[in-house]
Design a protein around this motif. Structure first.
Motif, PDB file in Angstrom:
ATOM      1  N   ALA A 198     -13.710   0.604  -5.219  1.00  0.00           N
ATOM      2  CA  ALA A 198     -14.367  -0.763  -5.169  1.00  0.00           C
ATOM      3  C   ALA A 198     -13.444  -1.912  -4.772  1.00  0.00           C
ATOM      4  O   ALA A 198     -14.105  -3.030  -3.753  1.00  0.00           O
ATOM      5  N   ALA A 199     -12.596  -1.956  -5.205  1.00  0.00           N
ATOM      6  CA  ALA A 199     -11.386  -3.220  -4.716  1.00  0.00           C
ATOM      7  C   ALA A 199      -9.899  -2.689  -5.307  1.00  0.00           C
ATOM      8  O   ALA A 199      -9.712  -2.270  -6.088  1.00  0.00           O
ATOM      9  N   VAL A 200      -9.041  -2.981  -4.145  1.00  0.00           N
ATOM     10  CA  VAL A 200      -7.753  -2.619  -4.356  1.00  0.00           C
ATOM     11  C   VAL A 200      -7.090  -3.649  -5.138  1.00  0.00           C
ATOM     12  O   VAL A 200      -7.001  -4.782  -4.802  1.00  0.00           O
ATOM     13  N   ARG A 201      -6.512  -3.314  -6.130  1.00  0.00           N
ATOM     14  CA  ARG A 201      -5.568  -4.231  -6.962  1.00  0.00           C
ATOM     15  C   ARG A 201      -4.278  -4.124  -7.011  1.00  0.00           C
ATOM     16  O   ARG A 201      -3.506  -5.239  -6.845  1.00  0.00           O
ATOM     17  N   SER A 202      -3.692  -2.874  -6.705  1.00  0.00           N
ATOM     18  CA  SER A 202      -2.288  -2.696  -6.382  1.00  0.00           C
ATOM     19  C   SER A 202      -2.356  -1.235  -6.012  1.00  0.00           C
ATOM     20  O   SER A 202      -2.731  -0.372  -6.423  1.00  0.00           O
ATOM     21  N   ASP A 203      -1.434  -1.096  -4.957  1.00  0.00           N
ATOM     22  CA  ASP A 203      -1.407   0.524  -4.583  1.00  0.00           C
ATOM     23  C   ASP A 203      -0.104   0.915  -4.588  1.00  0.00           C
ATOM     24  O   ASP A 203       0.525   1.962  -4.134  1.00  0.00           O
ATOM     25  N   VAL A 204       0.842   0.189  -5.482  1.00  0.00           N
ATOM     26  CA  VAL A 204       2.117   0.815  -6.289  1.00  0.00           C
ATOM     27  C   VAL A 204       1.810   2.032  -6.779  1.00  0.00           C
ATOM     28  O   VAL A 204       1.270   2.075  -7.885  1.00  0.00           O
ATOM     29  N   GLY A 205       2.358   3.073  -6.407  1.00  0.00           N
ATOM     30  CA  GLY A 205       2.514   4.294  -7.046  1.00  0.00           C
ATOM     31  C   GLY A 205       1.032   5.099  -6.966  1.00  0.00           C
ATOM     32  O   GLY A 205       0.941   6.220  -7.372  1.00  0.00           O
ATOM     33  N   ALA A 206       0.263   4.586  -6.071  1.00  0.00           N
ATOM     34  CA  ALA A 206      -0.947   5.150  -5.740  1.00  0.00           C
ATOM     35  C   ALA A 206      -0.677   6.860  -5.019  1.00  0.00           C
ATOM     36  O   ALA A 206      -1.264   7.710  -5.301  1.00  0.00           O
ATOM     37  N   GLY A 207       0.058   6.822  -4.127  1.00  0.00           N
ATOM     38  CA  GLY A 207       0.276   7.989  -3.584  1.00  0.00           C
ATOM     39  C   GLY A 207       1.100   9.188  -4.656  1.00  0.00           C
ATOM     40  O   GLY A 207       0.894  10.291  -4.434  1.00  0.00           O
ATOM     41  N   ASP A 208       1.848   8.621  -5.650  1.00  0.00           N
ATOM     42  CA  ASP A 208       2.418   9.349  -6.529  1.00  0.00           C
ATOM     43  C   ASP A 208       1.439   9.965  -7.659  1.00  0.00           C
ATOM     44  O   ASP A 208       1.508  10.911  -7.893  1.00  0.00           O
ATOM     45  N   ALA A 209       0.267   8.885  -7.816  1.00  0.00           N
ATOM     46  CA  ALA A 209      -0.803   9.515  -8.589  1.00  0.00           C
ATOM     47  C   ALA A 209      -1.508  10.446  -7.955  1.00  0.00           C
ATOM     48  O   ALA A 209      -1.992  11.686  -8.502  1.00  0.00           O
ATOM     49  N   SER A 210      -1.705  10.506  -6.744  1.00  0.00           N
ATOM     50  CA  SER A 210      -2.375  11.482  -5.757  1.00  0.00           C
ATOM     51  C   SER A 210      -1.508  13.008  -6.037  1.00  0.00           C
ATOM     52  O   SER A 210      -2.203  13.830  -6.038  1.00  0.00           O
ATOM     53  N   LEU A 211      -0.218  12.985  -5.811  1.00  0.00           N
ATOM     54  CA  LEU A 211       0.594  14.034  -6.002  1.00  0.00           C
ATOM     55  C   LEU A 211       0.325  14.623  -7.016  1.00  0.00           C
ATOM     56  O   LEU A 211       0.105  15.663  -7.392  1.00  0.00           O
ATOM     57  N   ALA A 212       0.362  13.778  -8.349  1.00  0.00           N
ATOM     58  CA  ALA A 212       0.253  14.259  -9.460  1.00  0.00           C
ATOM     59  C   ALA A 212      -1.050  14.927  -9.799  1.00  0.00           C
ATOM     60  O   ALA A 212      -1.323  16.162 -10.313  1.00  0.00           O
TER      61      ALA A 212
END
Length: 316
Positions: free
Chosen positions: A242-256
């Motif tokens: 819906a809206a990007v607030r912060s992409d810090v760590g988003a790739g890491d959450a994906s890997l998890a």
């Protein structure tokens, strides 16, 4: 249980600002302090999902002690390798539209003895976890081949290894045959030495890295979702945001999310997408909990159209 290794962890301070004006006094509308580093974030996301995780970290000084304290409060078991240098602190400035300005400190320089102890600690911890996620840049003092050594030791102990790094460290580690690598499109383009503008070009680049030693490739495509290329096939998926607030760590959450769901196949890809989409809608480097996920909104297809153009083509 999922074990993570972060050779260059950090204490992450995130400030939300109305706008980024060079030379001005900025007044934050929100702020938070989180333990940081790619592997640290993976452990935080794994713990938020209620799965056991251990983070192996070189830690030093007051910032290192605070990282261990914060992780413990989030349910992450920490195995610390004490180093003489001070663990780094990073600063992120996030604007209302999600634009991120990040200042990363170099971190301490590890001695040969500290490097060897970190590797030995991973080897002794490698017998229990189903996956080891080795993530992030290498600190000063560690050669590009360090990850290759880690992958070889972990595989000898019977653990599967997911690797999220780039540049010479990624190229060197491929020879040790990690079970999974997780580049973004820019890192993938750098690894193969050519631009990537379509899903077909990304898939061919991923196959090239598989031929060089990677078991599977989970490629982050930004707004275009993620592409999984493995022995099971080629799968592409997207998840609405819906809206990007912060992409810090988003790739890491994906890997998890991918590892939590077994680390293989379209089901794991769907989990990765749900976790990544949830993470970008949270402040700072906050990791999603199950209530934040919308798995029903994820779409995964096999053999996506190769001529589909990326919204942000990547160059080496």
């Amino acid at each position: 249980m999922i074990l993570t290794v972060t050779p260059n962890p950090s204490l992450d301070r995130t400030y939300e600002v109305p706008s980024l004006d060079r030379g001005a006094v900025l007044r934050a509308t929100g702020d938070r302090v989180d333990p940081g580093g790619k592997g640290v974030n993976v452990s935080r996301a794994v713990a938020a999902a209620g799965v056991l995780t251990t983070a192996v970290l070189p830690l030093g000084g007051a910032s290192g002690a605070l990282i261990a304290e914060l992780l413990g409060a989030q349910g992450v078991d920490v195995t610390a390798v004490t180093v003489a240098g001070q663990t780094r602190s990073n600063i992120s400035l996030v604007e209302p539209d999600g634009t991120l300005t990040k200042i990363n400190a170099p971190g301490p320089e590890l001695t040969p003895e500290e490097s060897a102890l970190l590797l030995e600690t991973v080897r002794t911890e490698a017998g229990e976890p189903a996956w080891i996620a080795a993530c992030g840049s290498l600190p000063r003092g560690l050669p590009p081949e360090w990850y290759a050594d880690l992958v070889a030791r972990a595989r000898e102990a019977g653990a599967k290894v997911a690797l999220d790094t780039s540049g010479p460290a990624l190229s060197a580690a491929l020879q040790a045959r990690p079970d999974l690598i997780k580049p973004n499109t820019t890192e993938l383009a750098q690894a193969v030495g050519r631009p990537l503008a379509t899903l077909g070009e990304v898939a061919r680049a991923a196959q090239e890295l598989r031929s060089r030693g990677a078991g599977a490739v989970l490629a982050s495509l930004g707004a275009d979702g993620q592409l999984l290329v493995s022995a099971e096939g080629t799968f592409h998926g997207t998840a609405p945001v819906a809206a990007v607030r912060s992409d810090v760590g988003a790739g890491d959450a994906s890997l998890a999310g991918f590892l939590i769901a077994g680390g293989t196949g379209p089901g794991a890809l769907a989990s990765a997408l749900a976790h990544g989409a949830a993470a970008v809608q949270l402040p700072g480097s906050a990791m999603p909990v199950p209530a934040d996920l919308r798995p029903e909104a994820v779409r995964v297809t096999e053999n996506p159209p190769p001529d589909h153009r990326l919204s942000a083509p990547a160059t080496p």
